[in-house]
Design an enzyme around this catalytic site. Structure first.
Site, PDB file in Angstrom:
ATOM      1  N   CYS A 110     -69.075  -6.073  -1.655  1.00 51.10           N
ATOM      2  CA  CYS A 110     -68.713  -4.771  -1.091  1.00 51.10           C
ATOM      3  C   CYS A 110     -68.681  -3.815  -2.264  1.00 51.10           C
ATOM      4  O   CYS A 110     -67.754  -3.871  -3.079  1.00 51.10           O
ATOM      5  CB  CYS A 110     -67.355  -4.820  -0.389  1.00 51.10           C
ATOM      6  SG  CYS A 110     -66.856  -3.196   0.252  1.00 51.10           S
ATOM      7  N   CYS A 113     -65.515  -1.019  -1.916  1.00 52.27           N
ATOM      8  CA  CYS A 113     -64.114  -1.434  -2.018  1.00 52.27           C
ATOM      9  C   CYS A 113     -64.064  -2.952  -2.015  1.00 52.27           C
ATOM     10  O   CYS A 113     -64.482  -3.586  -2.973  1.00 52.27           O
ATOM     11  CB  CYS A 113     -63.272  -0.816  -0.922  1.00 52.27           C
ATOM     12  SG  CYS A 113     -63.954  -1.014   0.734  1.00 52.27           S
ATOM     13  N   SER A 114     -63.564  -3.546  -0.941  1.00 55.78           N
ATOM     14  CA  SER A 114     -63.508  -5.013  -0.887  1.00 55.78           C
ATOM     15  C   SER A 114     -63.546  -5.503   0.559  1.00 55.78           C
ATOM     16  O   SER A 114     -62.790  -6.397   0.933  1.00 55.78           O
ATOM     17  CB  SER A 114     -62.246  -5.531  -1.588  1.00 55.78           C
ATOM     18  OG  SER A 114     -61.084  -4.948  -1.016  1.00 55.78           O
ATOM     19  N   CYS A 115     -64.420  -4.902   1.382  1.00 59.36           N
ATOM     20  CA  CYS A 115     -64.550  -5.345   2.772  1.00 59.36           C
ATOM     21  C   CYS A 115     -64.928  -6.823   2.791  1.00 59.36           C
ATOM     22  O   CYS A 115     -65.828  -7.255   2.064  1.00 59.36           O
ATOM     23  CB  CYS A 115     -65.611  -4.514   3.482  1.00 59.36           C
ATOM     24  SG  CYS A 115     -65.160  -2.766   3.630  1.00 59.36           S
TER      25      CYS A 115
END
Length: 205
Positions: A110, A113-115
């Site tokens: 991602c 961000c950090s999906c």
């Protein structure tokens, strides 16, 4: 009368600015006040990081390996298939399954961000959220894979999928040779969290 600074009696005033240190300091304060049990907290974190999440994804992979009809349905509409198994909810609403083959190796990042598909893989590892991984995996995926111990043949293409709030990915690793006849539970043991992100391979029987 309002103040421009926190009172020394305010627990937040004791918390350092670094997020990891803030978490540790907050945990210490709550423990001293008897509000949490550190052992219970560790167990909860371990459950979500290593048991519930990755095992859900491993079950999906093992079933895809051993059930052709399930495999075809998963590749066509992963969201519905995993929801039917009870693996749905926040961070897992829109799923796509991508399959590793002899000619293509998939990996997920991602970049914004950090999906991450929490219902299937549990808590995302720290490296997945790091700036280094997010930046490098799209520029030099083979080098990043090599650092994870995955060295692919030169003729295997590497495809990087960028997760977003609208779409999350589950990598179906290649089924290891010599697993014919193994049941679903045995196959699950060969599937790691990293293999479902694409930074690892399935284990050997």
């Amino acid at each position: 009368m309002p103040h421009d600074h926190a009172s020394h009696d305010d627990p937040h005033a004791l918390l350092p600015s670094d997020p990891a240190l803030r978490v540790k300091a907050l945990e210490t304060l709550l423990t001293k006040k008897g509000l949490i049990d550190p052992a219970a907290l560790d167990e909860i974190i371990d459950t979500y990081e290593n048991k519930i999440g990755p095992r859900n994804g491993a079950r999906v992979v093992a079933r895809a390996w051993s059930n052709p009809a399930f495999h075809d349905a998963l590749m066509k509409d992963a969201t519905s298939v995993v929801a039917d198994l009870g693996f749905y909810g926040r961070q897992g609403e829109h799923m796509v399954a991508v399959e590793n083959t002899d000619t293509v190796h998939n990996m997920v990042v991602c970049t914004l961000c950090s999906c991450y598909p929490w219902p299937l893989l549990g808590i995302p590892p720290g490296w997945y959220k790091s700036d280094a991984y997010r930046a490098r995996v799209v520029r030099e995926p083979r080098k990043v894979l090599a650092e994870f111990g995955v060295v692919l043949p030169n003729d295997t293409a590497v495809r990087v999928w960028d997760s977003t709030a609208e779409m999350r990915y589950l990598v179906i690793p290649q089924r290891p040779a010599g697993t014919e006849g193994m049941d679903e539970e045995a196959l699950m043991a060969l599937v790691s969290r990293d293999s479902m992100i694409g930074t690892g391979l399935a284990g050997q029987p």
